[in-house]
Design a protein around this motif. Structure first.
Motif, mmCIF file in Angstrom:
data_model
loop_
_atom_site.group_PDB
_atom_site.id
_atom_site.type_symbol
_atom_site.label_atom_id
_atom_site.label_comp_id
_atom_site.label_asym_id
_atom_site.label_seq_id
_atom_site.Cartn_x
_atom_site.Cartn_y
_atom_site.Cartn_z
ATOM 1 N N ARG A 131 18.843 13.163 -6.668
ATOM 2 C CA ARG A 131 19.374 12.095 -7.058
ATOM 3 C C ARG A 131 20.716 12.312 -7.960
ATOM 4 N NH1 ARG A 131 15.031 10.749 -10.293
ATOM 5 N NH2 ARG A 131 15.977 12.102 -12.065
ATOM 6 N N ASP A 132 20.882 13.270 -8.183
ATOM 7 C CA ASP A 132 22.423 13.580 -8.796
ATOM 8 C C ASP A 132 23.465 13.672 -7.502
ATOM 9 O OD1 ASP A 132 21.537 13.904 -11.337
ATOM 10 O OD2 ASP A 132 21.564 15.994 -11.411
ATOM 11 N N LEU A 133 23.170 14.170 -6.451
ATOM 12 C CA LEU A 133 23.946 13.991 -5.272
ATOM 13 C C LEU A 133 24.011 12.880 -4.718
ATOM 14 C CD1 LEU A 133 22.396 17.518 -3.282
ATOM 15 C CD2 LEU A 133 24.599 16.860 -4.420
ATOM 16 N N VAL A 134 23.168 12.068 -4.737
ATOM 17 C CA VAL A 134 23.311 10.633 -4.309
ATOM 18 C C VAL A 134 23.998 9.936 -5.175
ATOM 19 C CG1 VAL A 134 21.781 8.476 -4.051
ATOM 20 C CG2 VAL A 134 20.962 10.740 -3.028
ATOM 21 N N GLN A 135 23.969 10.060 -6.298
ATOM 22 C CA GLN A 135 24.617 9.210 -7.275
ATOM 23 C C GLN A 135 26.233 9.827 -7.422
ATOM 24 O OE1 GLN A 135 22.480 9.249 -10.993
ATOM 25 N NE2 GLN A 135 20.958 7.808 -10.044
ATOM 26 N N GLY A 136 26.422 11.125 -7.067
ATOM 27 C CA GLY A 136 27.837 11.810 -7.587
ATOM 28 C C GLY A 136 28.163 12.510 -6.383
ATOM 29 N N ILE A 137 28.044 12.028 -4.989
ATOM 30 C CA ILE A 137 28.531 12.868 -3.908
ATOM 31 C C ILE A 137 29.818 12.998 -3.822
ATOM 32 C CG2 ILE A 137 28.290 10.978 -2.279
ATOM 33 C CD1 ILE A 137 27.448 14.517 -1.554
ATOM 34 N N ARG A 138 30.586 11.911 -4.036
ATOM 35 C CA ARG A 138 32.167 12.129 -4.100
ATOM 36 C C ARG A 138 32.636 13.293 -4.841
ATOM 37 N NH1 ARG A 138 33.456 5.823 -4.144
ATOM 38 N NH2 ARG A 138 31.844 6.084 -5.557
ATOM 39 N N GLY A 149 0.834 -1.275 0.027
ATOM 40 C CA GLY A 149 -0.049 0.048 -0.072
ATOM 41 C C GLY A 149 0.681 1.138 0.071
ATOM 42 N N LEU A 150 1.814 1.253 0.672
ATOM 43 C CA LEU A 150 2.816 2.625 0.846
ATOM 44 C C LEU A 150 3.325 2.716 -0.621
ATOM 45 C CD1 LEU A 150 4.317 2.257 4.251
ATOM 46 C CD2 LEU A 150 2.802 3.629 3.646
ATOM 47 N N ARG A 151 4.025 1.639 -1.162
ATOM 48 C CA ARG A 151 4.493 1.688 -2.406
ATOM 49 C C ARG A 151 3.536 2.155 -3.556
ATOM 50 N NH1 ARG A 151 6.480 -3.711 -1.147
ATOM 51 N NH2 ARG A 151 8.878 -3.440 -0.422
ATOM 52 N N ASP A 152 2.449 1.781 -3.494
ATOM 53 C CA ASP A 152 1.241 2.348 -4.443
ATOM 54 C C ASP A 152 0.992 3.840 -4.148
ATOM 55 O OD1 ASP A 152 0.958 -0.394 -5.496
ATOM 56 O OD2 ASP A 152 -0.854 -0.569 -4.584
ATOM 57 N N ARG A 153 1.123 4.326 -2.962
ATOM 58 C CA ARG A 153 0.850 5.647 -2.622
ATOM 59 C C ARG A 153 1.805 6.460 -3.236
ATOM 60 N NH1 ARG A 153 -2.901 6.900 1.256
ATOM 61 N NH2 ARG A 153 -1.928 8.888 1.847
ATOM 62 N N GLY A 211 13.044 3.896 -3.926
ATOM 63 C CA GLY A 211 13.688 3.552 -5.115
ATOM 64 C C GLY A 211 13.073 3.823 -6.584
ATOM 65 N N PRO A 212 11.733 4.017 -6.603
ATOM 66 C CA PRO A 212 10.924 4.651 -7.743
ATOM 67 C C PRO A 212 11.422 5.942 -8.174
ATOM 68 C CG PRO A 212 9.225 3.311 -6.268
ATOM 69 C CD PRO A 212 10.651 3.484 -5.507
ATOM 70 N N LEU A 213 11.935 6.964 -7.171
ATOM 71 C CA LEU A 213 12.338 8.040 -7.270
ATOM 72 C C LEU A 213 13.984 7.973 -7.933
ATOM 73 C CD1 LEU A 213 10.855 10.175 -4.401
ATOM 74 C CD2 LEU A 213 9.972 9.688 -6.539
ATOM 75 N N GLY A 214 14.314 6.809 -8.021
ATOM 76 C CA GLY A 214 15.882 6.762 -8.484
ATOM 77 C C GLY A 214 16.785 7.256 -7.226
ATOM 78 N N LEU A 215 16.175 6.935 -6.081
ATOM 79 C CA LEU A 215 17.258 7.353 -4.803
ATOM 80 C C LEU A 215 17.560 5.821 -4.188
ATOM 81 C CD1 LEU A 215 15.214 10.331 -3.245
ATOM 82 C CD2 LEU A 215 17.281 10.068 -4.676
ATOM 83 N N THR A 216 18.791 5.309 -4.154
ATOM 84 C CA THR A 216 19.119 4.293 -3.517
ATOM 85 C C THR A 216 19.814 4.703 -2.377
ATOM 86 O OG1 THR A 216 19.501 3.224 -5.846
ATOM 87 C CG2 THR A 216 20.496 1.962 -4.008
ATOM 88 N N VAL A 217 19.101 4.461 -1.216
ATOM 89 C CA VAL A 217 19.682 5.100 0.064
ATOM 90 C C VAL A 217 19.400 4.332 1.210
ATOM 91 C CG1 VAL A 217 19.601 7.588 -0.866
ATOM 92 C CG2 VAL A 217 17.579 6.344 0.482
ATOM 93 N N ALA A 218 20.173 4.501 2.192
ATOM 94 C CA ALA A 218 19.898 3.792 3.650
ATOM 95 C C ALA A 218 19.538 5.157 4.271
ATOM 96 C CB ALA A 218 21.217 3.387 4.045
#
Length: 455
Positions: free
Chosen positions: A273-280, A130-134, A179-186
């Motif tokens: 998303r750019d920050l998450v993928q290219g923070i270094r 349900g949360l994923r659908d929202r 994840g659907p927003l392209g954010l692979t995060v903890a």
């Protein structure tokens, strides 16, 4: 009118005065007189005081936000309370009903407790779906805070097992709502926690050393998204706009490099998303960084001050009433104001400080996630009441007001005697006043007097 679709991630303080303005503003976006609102008790359902936490949560949203909420267990009926895998065939009818409730609700909230306990009940059940659908295509507001917020990433920190029980450093598979927003995060709430004093309890009680070790176990394309206490990340899932509100910051961290996004920052999902993928690369100055961000370690204190009218990181630049302060800051301000009022013998102001402190304690008692120091605040309250009582007993009026009708005629007589050259008699009056506890001094503007020992 188009329905709203917002995901709010709150680092802590979700039922404290500091988040009232944010909650009210979010609910107002719905434009509904009586929204369907549900709270999941799952993260704290294992606690002996779970019923009390639910009742306090309902009171908080009713009294402070004007929102009537119902509490839903939010657990899969076939989940083992001991966090074991399901042992019996699922009740498909019940799971379908739960999923329908989640999708139909205008406002869904889950907060403090244990991230691992919540995941064990949600992971394969209707809540996760349900949360994923929202997030993907639903409507309404979805608010995840503290423990529940920790479940939103692909990787989840089992904080109870590590911090409280000394378990091995490890990640759990999260709900991956981002994840659907392209954010692979903890996603790590309580990122700037300082309860440990000299002991490092930042990063949701992990501390820097343990986080550095765990960070190496993340996937190559993953980053840590740290949300400070009393801070909210508001993601508009329709426009892909992000706003950071509250008293702290959001940190994007990867391999030890960090970017700090202070309260008041606005950026797009693509920029995050750019920050998450290219923070270094961004931390070294070569990345595509939104203009309102700044590298960690370069002016972080100033970054955390963004958005507040009083130089403290307030409500992140939002409109409306000023944000509430954390209880320790309220206590410090109360002591300062009481001292000032006592110094000027302002009884009304002293009473006002006491009443405001008592109100603040009542408001912070509703916070079900963290204790900001209510015991210490009550001790201060008792101390101020005691001081007020002693001041009343000693008298709050200026003692000179009571003595002036007797003293000033004597000083006028002394001045006349001095003018007539009868210094012996004049000195006798001065000595008599000194014996009575009054200091008399002669100045170019005339004699001045005050009770002995006063300034």
């Amino acid at each position: 009118m188009a329905r709203v679709r917002v995901l709010a991630i709150i680092g802590s303080g979700e039922t404290s005065p500091t988040m009232v303005t944010v909650h009210r503003e979010l609910v107002s976006r719905l434009g509904l007189a009586s929204p369907q609102a549900m709270v999941f008790a799952t993260p704290y359902a294992f606690q002996e005081n779970a019923a009390d936490v639910s009742a306090r949560t309902q009171r908080y949203f009713a009294d402070s936000v004007g929102l009537q909420v119902r509490v839903a267990a939010g657990t899969s009926p076939n989940a083992d309370p001991g966090m074991a895998p399901p042992r019996i065939p699922p009740d498909e009818e019940d799971e379908a009903r739960q999923a329908a409730d989640i999708r139909a609700a205008d406002w869904v909230f889950a907060g403090p407790g244990s991230p691992s306990y919540a995941l064990a009940h949600w992971q394969a059940g209707p809540v996760a779906a349900g949360l994923r659908d929202r997030v993907l295509a639903g409507d309404g507001l979805t608010v995840l805070a503290s423990a529940a917020a920790a479940t939103a990433g692909r990787f989840t920190l089992p904080v109870y097992e590590i911090y409280k029980a000394g378990g091995a450093l490890r990640w759990l598979n999260g709900l991956d709502l981002l994840g659907p927003l392209g954010l692979t995060v903890a996603l790590i709430p309580h990122y700037d926690n300082a309860e440990g004093g000299r002991h490092d309890t930042r990063h949701c009680y992990l501390g820097e050393r343990r986080l550095a070790v765990m960070e190496r176990e993340l996937a190559d394309d993953a980053a840590v998204l740290g949300v400070d206490e009393h801070t909210a990340v508001l993601i508009d899932l329709r426009t892909s706009d992000i706003e950071i509100r509250g008293r702290g910051s959001v940190t994007v961290r990867r391999s030890g490099d960090s970017m700090v996004l202070p309260a008041g920052t606005r950026l797009s999902v693509a920029e995050l998303r750019d920050l998450v993928q290219g923070i270094r690369r961004a931390a070294g100055g070569g990345g595509n960084v939104p203009g309102s961000t700044r590298p960690a370690g370069q002016g972080d204190a100033a970054a955390r001050g963004g958005g507040g009218d009083d130089g403290r990181a307030g409500d992140g630049g939002g409109d409306g009433e000023p944000p509430s302060l954390p209880l320790p800051e309220i206590m410090a301000a109360a002591e300062r104001r009481f001292e000032t009022a006592a110094g000027t013998r302002d009884a009304d102001a002293m009473v006002g400080v006491i009443l405001e402190l008592e109100t603040a304690i009542g408001q912070w008692e509703a916070d079900m996630d963290e204790d900001q120091g209510t015991d210490q605040a009550r001790a201060l309250l008792r101390s101020l009441v005691g001081r007020l009582g002693r001041a009343a007993q000693d008298g709050l009026t200026d003692p000179r007001d009571r003595l002036r009708p007797a003293v000033e005629p004597l000083l006028e007589l002394r001045a006349s005697l001095r003018s007539a050259g009868d210094f012996t008699a004049a000195d006798a009056i001065r000595d008599a006043l000194a014996t009575a506890g009054l200091d008399v001094s002669d100045t170019p503007e005339g004699p001045r007097w005050q009770p002995t020992g006063t300034a």
